[in-house]
Design a protein around this motif. Structure first.
Motif, PDB file in Angstrom:
ATOM      1  N   ASP A  48      24.037  36.766  39.056  1.00 51.87           N
ATOM      2  CA  ASP A  48      22.612  37.082  38.868  1.00 51.87           C
ATOM      3  C   ASP A  48      22.395  38.316  38.021  1.00 51.87           C
ATOM      4  O   ASP A  48      21.341  38.940  38.069  1.00 51.87           O
ATOM      5  CB  ASP A  48      21.934  37.297  40.236  1.00 51.87           C
ATOM      6  CG  ASP A  48      21.864  35.998  41.036  1.00 51.87           C
ATOM      7  OD1 ASP A  48      21.871  34.930  40.381  1.00 51.87           O
ATOM      8  OD2 ASP A  48      21.823  36.069  42.278  1.00 51.87           O
ATOM      9  N   SER A  49      23.361  38.708  37.249  1.00 50.64           N
ATOM     10  CA  SER A  49      23.221  39.936  36.478  1.00 50.64           C
ATOM     11  C   SER A  49      22.214  39.791  35.355  1.00 50.64           C
ATOM     12  O   SER A  49      21.700  40.767  34.835  1.00 50.64           O
ATOM     13  CB  SER A  49      24.567  40.350  35.881  1.00 50.64           C
ATOM     14  OG  SER A  49      25.040  39.351  34.992  1.00 50.64           O
ATOM     15  N   GLY A  50      21.917  38.548  34.948  1.00 45.92           N
ATOM     16  CA  GLY A  50      20.919  38.326  33.906  1.00 45.92           C
ATOM     17  C   GLY A  50      21.450  38.436  32.509  1.00 45.92           C
ATOM     18  O   GLY A  50      20.737  38.248  31.540  1.00 45.92           O
ATOM     19  N   ALA A  51      22.707  38.771  32.343  1.00 48.71           N
ATOM     20  CA  ALA A  51      23.296  38.904  31.013  1.00 48.71           C
ATOM     21  C   ALA A  51      24.668  38.250  31.018  1.00 48.71           C
ATOM     22  O   ALA A  51      25.368  38.256  32.035  1.00 48.71           O
ATOM     23  CB  ALA A  51      23.404  40.372  30.614  1.00 48.71           C
ATOM     24  N   GLU A  52      25.020  37.688  29.899  1.00 48.23           N
ATOM     25  CA  GLU A  52      26.327  37.067  29.782  1.00 48.23           C
ATOM     26  C   GLU A  52      27.418  38.139  29.853  1.00 48.23           C
ATOM     27  O   GLU A  52      27.326  39.177  29.217  1.00 48.23           O
ATOM     28  CB  GLU A  52      26.422  36.317  28.458  1.00 48.23           C
ATOM     29  CG  GLU A  52      27.739  35.584  28.280  1.00 48.23           C
ATOM     30  CD  GLU A  52      27.819  34.870  26.948  1.00 48.23           C
ATOM     31  OE1 GLU A  52      28.866  34.269  26.667  1.00 48.23           O
ATOM     32  OE2 GLU A  52      26.820  34.926  26.187  1.00 48.23           O
ATOM     33  N   HIS A  53      28.430  37.867  30.671  1.00 47.51           N
ATOM     34  CA  HIS A  53      29.501  38.842  30.842  1.00 47.51           C
ATOM     35  C   HIS A  53      30.636  38.546  29.863  1.00 47.51           C
ATOM     36  O   HIS A  53      31.013  37.397  29.663  1.00 47.51           O
ATOM     37  CB  HIS A  53      30.043  38.812  32.269  1.00 47.51           C
ATOM     38  CG  HIS A  53      31.180  39.760  32.486  1.00 47.51           C
ATOM     39  ND1 HIS A  53      30.986  41.111  32.645  1.00 47.51           N
ATOM     40  CD2 HIS A  53      32.523  39.554  32.536  1.00 47.51           C
ATOM     41  CE1 HIS A  53      32.156  41.700  32.802  1.00 47.51           C
ATOM     42  NE2 HIS A  53      33.105  40.782  32.741  1.00 47.51           N
ATOM     43  N   HIS A  54      31.162  39.601  29.257  1.00 50.61           N
ATOM     44  CA  HIS A  54      32.295  39.466  28.355  1.00 50.61           C
ATOM     45  C   HIS A  54      33.463  40.246  28.928  1.00 50.61           C
ATOM     46  O   HIS A  54      33.342  41.434  29.237  1.00 50.61           O
ATOM     47  CB  HIS A  54      31.947  39.994  26.965  1.00 50.61           C
ATOM     48  CG  HIS A  54      30.879  39.203  26.277  1.00 50.61           C
ATOM     49  ND1 HIS A  54      31.104  37.974  25.696  1.00 50.61           N
ATOM     50  CD2 HIS A  54      29.552  39.461  26.105  1.00 50.61           C
ATOM     51  CE1 HIS A  54      29.983  37.509  25.179  1.00 50.61           C
ATOM     52  NE2 HIS A  54      29.026  38.388  25.417  1.00 50.61           N
ATOM     53  N   ALA A  55      34.593  39.581  29.069  1.00 46.95           N
ATOM     54  CA  ALA A  55      35.790  40.258  29.562  1.00 46.95           C
ATOM     55  C   ALA A  55      36.228  41.308  28.549  1.00 46.95           C
ATOM     56  O   ALA A  55      35.996  41.160  27.347  1.00 46.95           O
ATOM     57  CB  ALA A  55      36.912  39.241  29.788  1.00 46.95           C
ATOM     58  N   PRO A  56      36.851  42.386  29.002  1.00 42.39           N
ATOM     59  CA  PRO A  56      37.326  43.413  28.065  1.00 42.39           C
ATOM     60  C   PRO A  56      38.410  42.854  27.156  1.00 42.39           C
ATOM     61  O   PRO A  56      39.094  41.878  27.484  1.00 42.39           O
ATOM     62  CB  PRO A  56      37.865  44.499  28.989  1.00 42.39           C
ATOM     63  CG  PRO A  56      38.198  43.795  30.258  1.00 42.39           C
ATOM     64  CD  PRO A  56      37.188  42.709  30.400  1.00 42.39           C
ATOM     65  N   ASP A  57      38.577  43.473  25.994  1.00 40.13           N
ATOM     66  CA  ASP A  57      39.639  43.059  25.074  1.00 40.13           C
ATOM     67  C   ASP A  57      41.010  43.457  25.590  1.00 40.13           C
ATOM     68  O   ASP A  57      42.004  42.776  25.329  1.00 40.13           O
ATOM     69  CB  ASP A  57      39.405  43.698  23.698  1.00 40.13           C
ATOM     70  CG  ASP A  57      38.136  43.194  23.052  1.00 40.13           C
ATOM     71  OD1 ASP A  57      38.115  42.033  22.633  1.00 40.13           O
ATOM     72  OD2 ASP A  57      37.160  43.965  22.985  1.00 40.13           O
ATOM     73  N   VAL A  58      41.067  44.568  26.292  1.00 41.79           N
ATOM     74  CA  VAL A  58      42.342  45.052  26.820  1.00 41.79           C
ATOM     75  C   VAL A  58      42.076  45.829  28.100  1.00 41.79           C
ATOM     76  O   VAL A  58      41.009  46.440  28.254  1.00 41.79           O
ATOM     77  CB  VAL A  58      43.070  45.948  25.783  1.00 41.79           C
ATOM     78  CG1 VAL A  58      42.234  47.162  25.421  1.00 41.79           C
ATOM     79  CG2 VAL A  58      44.436  46.379  26.284  1.00 41.79           C
ATOM     80  N   VAL A  59      43.012  45.764  29.027  1.00 45.42           N
ATOM     81  CA  VAL A  59      42.947  46.551  30.257  1.00 45.42           C
ATOM     82  C   VAL A  59      44.140  47.495  30.264  1.00 45.42           C
ATOM     83  O   VAL A  59      45.288  47.069  30.102  1.00 45.42           O
ATOM     84  CB  VAL A  59      42.984  45.659  31.514  1.00 45.42           C
ATOM     85  CG1 VAL A  59      42.993  46.519  32.772  1.00 45.42           C
ATOM     86  CG2 VAL A  59      41.796  44.706  31.532  1.00 45.42           C
ATOM     87  N   LEU A  60      43.864  48.788  30.430  1.00 42.44           N
ATOM     88  CA  LEU A  60      44.928  49.782  30.582  1.00 42.44           C
ATOM     89  C   LEU A  60      45.036  50.133  32.059  1.00 42.44           C
ATOM     90  O   LEU A  60      44.058  50.565  32.673  1.00 42.44           O
ATOM     91  CB  LEU A  60      44.628  51.044  29.772  1.00 42.44           C
ATOM     92  CG  LEU A  60      44.761  50.963  28.250  1.00 42.44           C
ATOM     93  CD1 LEU A  60      44.547  52.340  27.645  1.00 42.44           C
ATOM     94  CD2 LEU A  60      46.115  50.412  27.836  1.00 42.44           C
ATOM     95  N   VAL A  61      46.216  49.936  32.623  1.00 41.82           N
ATOM     96  CA  VAL A  61      46.440  50.193  34.037  1.00 41.82           C
ATOM     97  C   VAL A  61      47.380  51.379  34.187  1.00 41.82           C
ATOM     98  O   VAL A  61      48.497  51.365  33.669  1.00 41.82           O
ATOM     99  CB  VAL A  61      47.046  48.956  34.733  1.00 41.82           C
ATOM    100  CG1 VAL A  61      47.402  49.273  36.179  1.00 41.82           C
ATOM    101  CG2 VAL A  61      46.066  47.783  34.667  1.00 41.82           C
ATOM    102  N   GLY A  62      46.923  52.407  34.889  1.00 38.23           N
ATOM    103  CA  GLY A  62      47.754  53.581  35.115  1.00 38.23           C
ATOM    104  C   GLY A  62      48.729  53.347  36.252  1.00 38.23           C
ATOM    105  O   GLY A  62      48.317  53.044  37.381  1.00 38.23           O
ATOM    106  N   ALA A  63      50.018  53.460  35.973  1.00 42.15           N
ATOM    107  CA  ALA A  63      51.051  53.246  36.987  1.00 42.15           C
ATOM    108  C   ALA A  63      51.434  54.570  37.628  1.00 42.15           C
ATOM    109  O   ALA A  63      52.003  55.441  36.968  1.00 42.15           O
ATOM    110  CB  ALA A  63      52.274  52.582  36.354  1.00 42.15           C
TER     111      ALA A  63
END
Length: 210
Positions: A48-63
């Motif tokens: 119900d956010s009202g806007a189309e969601h776009h996945a990020p191009d990249v995810v940086l995960v801190g280990a």
């Protein structure tokens, strides 16, 4: 518009990383819990956010020394398999996002190697060590680094791509040869090039030449 989702604890180090990446990404949302990471990947659960969601191009995960980062990698692979996930290890490098806490007593290289192996087994696209983010423009979704050249500097650079001498470029542009040399020196400086071949190569890499 390129975007990078950063999963890491809210520390000054993370802030430094985001500031560093801001030159190449248009959006840099940060999360520090797995549920928030999932929201960043798939959007509102009820739609119900009202806007189309776009996945990020990249995810940086801190280990870090915990296990949350491993679950974060699993969730990215499960919910957004097309999104590149890169794991950033803890290092003493001040540019690294995760360098604020004391290093473990084990040699840093050993801890890094273990995290790198785990990250790759979990399906990460890659593992970034100290210095690997010095030039973030190579990350997926990043804006390529570009340099603004004046119209005349571009004319001179185009002449170089055709193999013309300074005198020949000057004749085509109806200017003095010394003027061409001045423009050449300026464009070399702007591109960080050492010679003509280097300038042309950098021009193509930065999208100035096609």
């Amino acid at each position: 518009m390129g975007s990078c989702l950063v999963f890491a604890a809210p520390t000054p180090a993370r802030d430094r990383l985001v500031a560093h990446l801001s030159s190449v990404f248009d959006a840099l949302p940060c999360v520090d819990t797995v549920p928030d990471l999932v929201l960043g990947l798939v959007g509102s659960a009820d739609g119900d956010s009202g806007a189309e969601h776009h996945a990020p191009d990249v995810v940086l995960v801190g280990a870090d020394d915990g296990s949350a980062w491993m679950e974060a990698v699993r969730q990215v692979r499960r919910r957004a398999p097309e999104t590149a996930v890169l794991v950033v290890g803890e290092t003493p490098d001040p540019l690294d996002a995760l360098a604020d806490r004391p290093l473990p007593e084990r040699p840093a290289s050993v801890a890094e190697d273990e995290r790198a192996a785990r990250a790759m087994r979990l399906g990460a696209r890659g593992f970034l060590r100290a210095g690997d983010l010095a030039d973030p423009s190579a990350l997926p979704g990043a804006r390529p680094a570009t340099t603004e050249l004046s119209e005349r500097e571009m004319d001179v650079l185009l002449g170089m791509t055709e193999g013309l001498s300074n005198a020949e470029i000057a004749a085509e542009l109806v200017v003095a040869e010394d003027t061409v040399k001045t423009h050449a020196r300026r464009l070399f400086r702007k591109l960080g090039a050492g010679d003509r071949a280097d300038a042309v190569a950098r021009g193509f890499r930065q999208g100035l030449l096609r």
